[in-house]
Enzyme design. Structure first.
Site, mmCIF file in Angstrom:
data_model
loop_
_atom_site.group_PDB
_atom_site.id
_atom_site.type_symbol
_atom_site.label_atom_id
_atom_site.label_comp_id
_atom_site.label_asym_id
_atom_site.label_seq_id
_atom_site.Cartn_x
_atom_site.Cartn_y
_atom_site.Cartn_z
ATOM 1 N N CYS A 35 0.829 -1.203 0.000
ATOM 2 C CA CYS A 35 0.000 0.000 0.000
ATOM 3 C C CYS A 35 0.864 1.254 0.000
ATOM 4 C CB CYS A 35 -0.945 0.009 1.200
ATOM 5 S SG CYS A 35 -0.082 0.042 2.770
ATOM 6 N N ASP A 37 2.325 2.592 2.557
ATOM 7 C CA ASP A 37 2.225 3.369 3.793
ATOM 8 C C ASP A 37 3.468 3.175 4.662
ATOM 9 O OD1 ASP A 37 -0.157 4.094 2.827
ATOM 10 O OD2 ASP A 37 -1.383 3.115 4.336
ATOM 11 N N CYS A 61 -2.743 5.532 5.462
ATOM 12 C CA CYS A 61 -4.202 5.603 5.446
ATOM 13 C C CYS A 61 -4.738 5.964 6.831
ATOM 14 C CB CYS A 61 -4.757 4.248 5.015
ATOM 15 S SG CYS A 61 -4.576 3.012 6.288
ATOM 16 N N CYS A 105 -2.801 -2.642 8.580
ATOM 17 C CA CYS A 105 -2.426 -1.313 9.080
ATOM 18 C C CYS A 105 -2.037 -1.408 10.557
ATOM 19 C CB CYS A 105 -3.572 -0.326 8.908
ATOM 20 S SG CYS A 105 -4.411 -0.445 7.324
HETATM 21 FE FE1 FES Z 1 -1.691 0.097 4.222
HETATM 22 FE FE2 FES Z 1 -3.417 1.182 5.827
HETATM 23 S S1 FES Z 1 -3.717 0.713 3.753
HETATM 24 S S2 FES Z 1 -1.336 0.803 6.220
#
Ligand code: FES
Length: 147
Positions: A35, A37, A61, A105
């Protein structure tokens, strides 16, 4: 039904412990290549191995921000040993749950805490039982992110 609990929304809209700590006792950065992040946690640890202060920076996110916020709240004032026991499951429970696609996450939050403790242990030449090196992951080269 709203996919996010009130607690998640609260910690997302009003995250606790955002920022950084200068000369931190330990810093941990982890990321999820999928993702993209990235989460970084700073620890200020006293001589008794108590986490005096903790801050985080998350480029991610809403669920990543909410879990970082909750995770920092849960380890503040705790010992390193206690903080090491923090699981993503406990963070999710404290937030009244996350949708299944957002479980990773919370894993990022657990890993960031562990990475910061690892860094603290390395800097202070401490062997801490149950502490493993942060996952080589974390695909920093793939995300291309400079943090
Ligand atoms: Fe990857 Fe939240 S979508 S940490």
């Amino acid at each position: 039904m709203e996919p996010y609990s009130e607690k998640v929304m609260d910690h997302f809209s009003n995250p606790r412990n955002v920022g950084e700590i200068q000369d931190a006792s330990g810093v941990g950065t982890v990321g999820n290549a999928k993702c993209g992040d990235i989460m970084r946690i700073y620890l200020d640890v006293d001589d008794n191995q108590v986490i005096r202060d903790v801050k985080f920076k998350t480029f991610g996110c809403g669920a990543a921000i909410a879990t970082s916020s909750m995770a920092t709240e849960m380890i503040k004032g705790k010992t390193i040993e206690e903080a090491l026991k923090l699981t993503n499951k406990a963070v999710m429970e404290a937030l009244d749950g996350l949708p299944p696609v957002k479980v990773h996450c919370s894993l990022l939050a657990e890993e960031a805490v562990h990475a910061a403790i690892w860094d603290y242990a390395q800097k202070h030449h401490l062997a801490i039982e149950g502490l493993r090196p942060p996952k080589a992951d974390i695909h920093e080269e793939e995300t291309g992110c400079p943090v």
